[in-house]
Scaffold this motif. Structure first.
Motif, PDB file in Angstrom:
ATOM      1  N   SER A   9      61.173 -12.474 103.451  1.00 28.71           N
ATOM      2  CA  SER A   9      60.530 -11.184 103.114  1.00 28.71           C
ATOM      3  C   SER A   9      59.478 -10.785 104.148  1.00 28.71           C
ATOM      4  N   TYR A  10      59.466  -9.496 104.481  1.00 27.12           N
ATOM      5  CA  TYR A  10      58.518  -8.980 105.478  1.00 27.12           C
ATOM      6  C   TYR A  10      57.428  -8.171 104.790  1.00 27.12           C
ATOM      7  N   THR A  11      56.207  -8.377 105.260  1.00 28.12           N
ATOM      8  CA  THR A  11      55.089  -7.601 104.722  1.00 28.12           C
ATOM      9  C   THR A  11      54.515  -6.666 105.784  1.00 28.12           C
ATOM     10  N   ALA A  12      55.020  -6.755 106.995  1.00 28.62           N
ATOM     11  CA  ALA A  12      54.629  -5.804 108.062  1.00 28.62           C
ATOM     12  C   ALA A  12      55.829  -5.648 108.996  1.00 28.62           C
ATOM     13  N   TRP A  13      56.006  -4.454 109.529  1.00 30.74           N
ATOM     14  CA  TRP A  13      57.179  -4.183 110.375  1.00 30.74           C
ATOM     15  C   TRP A  13      57.199  -5.081 111.615  1.00 30.74           C
ATOM     16  N   ASP A  14      55.994  -5.369 112.138  1.00 31.36           N
ATOM     17  CA  ASP A  14      55.986  -6.136 113.390  1.00 31.36           C
ATOM     18  C   ASP A  14      56.270  -7.626 113.197  1.00 31.36           C
ATOM     19  N   GLN A  15      56.562  -8.018 111.957  1.00 32.34           N
ATOM     20  CA  GLN A  15      56.999  -9.409 111.735  1.00 32.34           C
ATOM     21  C   GLN A  15      58.502  -9.574 112.002  1.00 32.34           C
ATOM     22  N   ILE A  16      59.216  -8.458 112.062  1.00 35.55           N
ATOM     23  CA  ILE A  16      60.692  -8.552 112.089  1.00 35.55           C
ATOM     24  C   ILE A  16      61.166  -8.973 113.481  1.00 35.55           C
ATOM     25  N   PRO A  17      61.924 -10.051 113.563  1.00 40.36           N
ATOM     26  CA  PRO A  17      62.377 -10.535 114.876  1.00 40.36           C
ATOM     27  C   PRO A  17      63.670  -9.844 115.321  1.00 40.36           C
ATOM     28  N   ILE A  18      64.050 -10.140 116.541  1.00 41.80           N
ATOM     29  CA  ILE A  18      65.408  -9.788 116.991  1.00 41.80           C
ATOM     30  C   ILE A  18      66.252 -11.038 116.771  1.00 41.80           C
ATOM     31  N   GLN A  19      67.387 -10.877 116.109  1.00 39.82           N
ATOM     32  CA  GLN A  19      68.291 -12.019 115.960  1.00 39.82           C
ATOM     33  C   GLN A  19      69.669 -11.628 116.482  1.00 39.82           C
ATOM     34  N   VAL A  20      70.282 -12.570 117.169  1.00 42.40           N
ATOM     35  CA  VAL A  20      71.590 -12.308 117.777  1.00 42.40           C
ATOM     36  C   VAL A  20      72.515 -13.461 117.426  1.00 42.40           C
ATOM     37  N   GLY A  21      73.641 -13.158 116.850  1.00 43.30           N
ATOM     38  CA  GLY A  21      74.652 -14.200 116.601  1.00 43.30           C
ATOM     39  C   GLY A  21      74.443 -14.960 115.305  1.00 43.30           C
ATOM     40  N   TYR A  22      73.248 -15.457 115.063  1.00 43.76           N
ATOM     41  CA  TYR A  22      72.982 -16.196 113.826  1.00 43.76           C
ATOM     42  C   TYR A  22      71.683 -15.695 113.239  1.00 43.76           C
ATOM     43  N   GLY A  23      71.721 -15.275 111.997  1.00 39.44           N
ATOM     44  CA  GLY A  23      70.521 -14.749 111.366  1.00 39.44           C
ATOM     45  C   GLY A  23      70.902 -14.022 110.099  1.00 39.44           C
ATOM     46  N   ASN A  24      69.959 -13.304 109.549  1.00 41.23           N
ATOM     47  CA  ASN A  24      70.251 -12.511 108.354  1.00 41.23           C
ATOM     48  C   ASN A  24      71.316 -11.464 108.714  1.00 41.23           C
ATOM     49  N   PRO A  25      72.426 -11.407 107.969  1.00 43.80           N
ATOM     50  CA  PRO A  25      73.516 -10.487 108.346  1.00 43.80           C
ATOM     51  C   PRO A  25      73.080  -9.020 108.408  1.00 43.80           C
ATOM     52  N   GLY A  26      72.123  -8.642 107.552  1.00 43.52           N
ATOM     53  CA  GLY A  26      71.614  -7.265 107.586  1.00 43.52           C
ATOM     54  C   GLY A  26      70.842  -7.009 108.865  1.00 43.52           C
ATOM     55  N   LEU A  27      70.078  -8.006 109.282  1.00 37.38           N
ATOM     56  CA  LEU A  27      69.300  -7.875 110.511  1.00 37.38           C
ATOM     57  C   LEU A  27      70.226  -7.857 111.729  1.00 37.38           C
ATOM     58  N   LEU A  28      71.215  -8.746 111.719  1.00 39.19           N
ATOM     59  CA  LEU A  28      72.153  -8.810 112.852  1.00 39.19           C
ATOM     60  C   LEU A  28      72.834  -7.459 113.056  1.00 39.19           C
ATOM     61  N   LEU A  29      73.295  -6.886 111.940  1.00 33.02           N
ATOM     62  CA  LEU A  29      74.006  -5.606 112.039  1.00 33.02           C
ATOM     63  C   LEU A  29      73.047  -4.498 112.485  1.00 33.02           C
ATOM     64  N   SER A  30      71.825  -4.548 111.982  1.00 32.68           N
ATOM     65  CA  SER A  30      70.842  -3.530 112.373  1.00 32.68           C
ATOM     66  C   SER A  30      70.557  -3.613 113.876  1.00 32.68           C
ATOM     67  N   TRP A  31      70.416  -4.834 114.385  1.00 35.27           N
ATOM     68  CA  TRP A  31      70.155  -4.984 115.820  1.00 35.27           C
ATOM     69  C   TRP A  31      71.301  -4.370 116.639  1.00 35.27           C
ATOM     70  N   MET A  32      72.546  -4.619 116.249  1.00 37.41           N
ATOM     71  CA  MET A  32      73.670  -4.061 117.010  1.00 37.41           C
ATOM     72  C   MET A  32      73.711  -2.537 116.902  1.00 37.41           C
TER      73      MET A  32
END
Ligand code: GLA
Length: 690
Positions: A219-242
């Motif tokens: 869970s994120y409490t600030a936007w700047d906590q969100i990392p970049i993930q590539v290949g392995y990570g939260n599927p929602g985050l992976l798709l958002s990055w692409m």
């Protein structure tokens, strides 16, 4: 003075003055004739050679029937040797010289290879790799596609070029950059990504819910906590990055489009060159702003596989749903494959016609002549280091003659298909990130359907699942893993309007955030199907299947289906395997009014797949574009207002005779034919009135 002599003198003076004016202002001020329907081209790098050599090169190109050169895409340091000092006269002379040889130019903006002064002065324009290391000068694609300073510099050079050449009659169009691929993982880009997420999700609460970040305390409490993930990570985050990557390529491209478009004639197209099935960004996102799709078609090691390569053509044609260009292709061999074998004698010509058959209007060879130094000295070329033709040149010259002869027959023709295959980057990525069986390739899955369907229908469109589907008799969606609400509606409407939709294995599992659908597969289409996937199984080894399409095996993947609705018919069942699957449904279908929906849960072997394809096309009323041909002969069709053109190519290992369904004009030969003899790699181009 006798009238005849006077006229001769006046006319000569007139001609002289005209030639003088044209000569002084350069060939570009003269009216260029309209280009033919088919263009043969090559990548030419005049900046790598003394200007005194250009005439010899262009004369040899003209002699081979080459009508287009792509120029400039890596020449930034020559165009702008120091910041703000633009040197474009040489380029103008090169375009004019080509024009004098009846050769058009496509201009590449040079932004895939920024000069050393630029990256030294503005190091933030260099991209940062995933390991945190900054790229260096000395190769290409070392720029940061998200960096504002880089965009400013790229925009300026593109604008200078457009202002200079946007009305040049010999410039047919523009290629922005070259093969978009590398991205950057620097902190500014990450901040842009976080901003992008904020725009998409609005609140962190929403993002946390959609990505189920309660899982693993994500869970994120600030936007700047969100990392970049590539290949392995939260599927929602992976798709958002692409998706962010894709949108950032789009805005990277738009940055140049916005200066080229207002400074150039509307007849000049704007394109970029993509790479077949490369999935580094969503091509539908990026292509929407372009006029033309173009791709770089390399076989690499081995020989042309007309099914694989045909699918890549049809995918590219689907970006704009119209004819496209082969902006680069290999003259014999490449330099980057494990074994850089040459294509066989005759194979380069066969490949060019295969390109045209699938809807290419231009085939352009990379490259004309190798630079004497630089990273690609061993790549195939049309001239040797000595500046004289290599053996393949004669085959290219034959193509030059053939393209010229066939152009009138191809004018205004396009590919039309009764069958569409749906292709989605979201779905490919989603499967790729969680293959579940490491041998599972989403592209191979698509091709496993494409091959047998193409053999029957002789034409296939590959389009995104959001496309208008009404014109197709059959729509096949292999591995449509991510199924948004909008796409589910598009598909349901297609079936309800009388179409036949076939969903392939792994379809309808995820929603638009790459979350699992709260229903079993195919999620929102379960009620239309009257059945669903009860469980999926990764297979260690092939298992038996049998039913309407015969007896055989499936491998890699098996979904245990159920048919709940009394109208849902079971087409195939699994044989004895892990106990769970034994005797259970593997493929089901349901009639919906005049339409039909089918689900295939197993990766079927090629023999059963061929039967499945026959059933799909028969049930949907799909007719072949041409008619029966011997195995290994590829048929393609292009439709014009007044004629149809068929391209027949013998990719089998023996000579073949093809009996034509009607008398047809032999476009490359002469006269009307009832049958054609095709040697290995033989080509026939046939035209009939419509
Ligand atoms: C790509 C590039 C070209 C060249 C070829 C070599 O397609 O766009 O510049 O490097 O590969 O195959």
């Amino acid at each position: 003075m006798p009238i005849r002599i006077m006229c001769f003198q006046i006319c000569s003076i007139g001609t002289f003055l005209f030639l003088l004016i044209v000569g002084l202002r350069g060939a570009d001020s003269a009216q260029a004739p309209a280009p033919p329907a088919l263009l043969l081209g090559t990548a030419w790098y005049p900046e790598q050679w003394p200007e005194s050599r250009w005439e010899a090169d262009l004369a040899l190109m003209q002699q081979a029937g080459i009508r287009m050169v792509r120029v400039g895409e890596f020449a930034w340091s020559r165009m702008e040797p120091a910041e703000g000092q633009y040197h474009l006269d040489w380029l103008e002379r090169a375009i004019a010289a080509a024009g004098r040889h009846n050769i058009y130019t496509v201009l590449g903006t040079p932004t895939a290879s920024p000069p050393a002064w630029l990256t030294q002065k503005y190091p933030e324009t260099l991209r940062i790799n995933q390991d945190g290391r900054r790229a260096e000068h000395g190769n290409r694609q070392h720029f940061n596609w998200a960096n504002p300073k880089y965009r400013e510099m790229a925009r300026k050079i593109a604008e200078q070029m457009a202002k200079r050449f946007g009305h040049n009659p010999y410039v047919l169009g523009w290629q922005i950059d070259n093969e978009y691929a590398e991205v950057s993982f620097d902190p500014e880009t990450r901040a842009q990504f976080q901003q992008w997420l904020k725009q998409r999700y609005g609140t962190l609460e929403n993002l946390n819910a959609r990505w189920t970040t309660a899982y693993w305390s994500e869970s994120y409490t600030a936007w700047d906590q969100i990392p970049i993930q590539v290949g392995y990570g939260n599927p929602g985050l992976l798709l958002s990055w692409m998706r962010f990557v894709s949108d950032t390529w789009r805005s990277y491209q738009k940055n140049q489009l916005d200066v080229i478009r207002p400074n150039s004639d509307a007849r000049q197209f704007i394109t970029t060159n993509t790479m077949g099935s490369f999935d580094g960004f969503d091509h539908y996102t990026v292509e929407q702003d372009l006029d033309l799709a173009a791709w770089d078609d390399y076989v690499g090691e081995g020989h042309l596989d007309p099914v694989q390569n045909g699918a890549a053509h049809d995918l590219t044609r689907g970006f704009k749903q119209k004819n496209f260009w082969v902006m680069e292709t290999q003259p014999g061999s490449v330099n980057w494959a494990p074994i850089n074998n040459a294509l066989d004698k005759g194979e380069v010509r066969a490949m060019a016609w295969h390109d045209i058959g699938h809807g290419a209007d231009t085939v352009s060879y990379w490259q004309w002549r190798s630079a004497l130094n630089g990273q690609e000295q061993y790549h195939g070329t049309l001239l040797g280091a000595d500046g004289a033709p290599v053996p393949l040149y004669a085959e290219i010259a034959q193509l030059g003659k053939e393209f010229a002869k066939a152009s009138p027959a191809f004018a205004g023709t396009t590919v039309q298909s009764q069958v569409a295959i749906l292709h989605s980057y979201d779905s490919r990525w989603a499967i790729q990130w969680q293959k579940h069986n490491d041998k599972y390739s989403p592209v191979d899955e698509i091709v496993s359907y494409y091959g047998p369907l193409r053999a029957i229908a002789q034409s296939i469109d590959i389009v995104p699942p959001t496309a208008a589907l009404g014109k197709y008799k059959l729509v096949v969606a292999p591995g449509l893993n991510v199924l948004s609400e909008a796409v589910a509606k598009n598909l349901a409407a297609y079936v309800e309007a009388g179409g036949h939709l076939v969903l392939g294995q792994r379809s309808g599992m995820k929603d638009d955030d790459n979350s699992l659908q709260p229903e079993r597969q195919p999620g929102p289409l379960v009620s239309l199907l009257g059945g669903r996937v009860e469980q999926y199984y990764a297979l260690e080894k092939p298992i038996p299947v049998e039913g309407q399409w015969g007896t055989g095996e499936c491998s890699l993947w098996a979904e245990l289906l159920s048919a709940k609705d009394s109208g849902t018919e079971i087409l195939m069942r699994y044989g004895k395997s892990n106990g769970w699957l034994d005797g259970q449904p593997a493929a089901i279908t349901r009639k919906v009014g005049k339409g039909r929906i089918t689900y295939i849960g197993a990766w079927l072997d090629p023999k059963i797949m061929a039967q499945a394809a026959k059933w799909m096309t028969d049930t949907s009323g799909v007719k072949p574009a041409f008619g029966a041909v011997p195995d290994g002969v590829e048929v393609s069709a292009r439709y014009g207002a007044h004629n149809m053109v068929y391209v027949l190519i013998n990719f089998s290992k023996q000579a073949q005779t093809v009996h034509l369904p009607a008398a047809m004009e032999d476009v490359l030969g002469a006269g009307s034919k009832q049958a054609v003899d095709l040697p290995i790699y033989g080509v026939a181009v046939l035209s009939v009135p419509r």
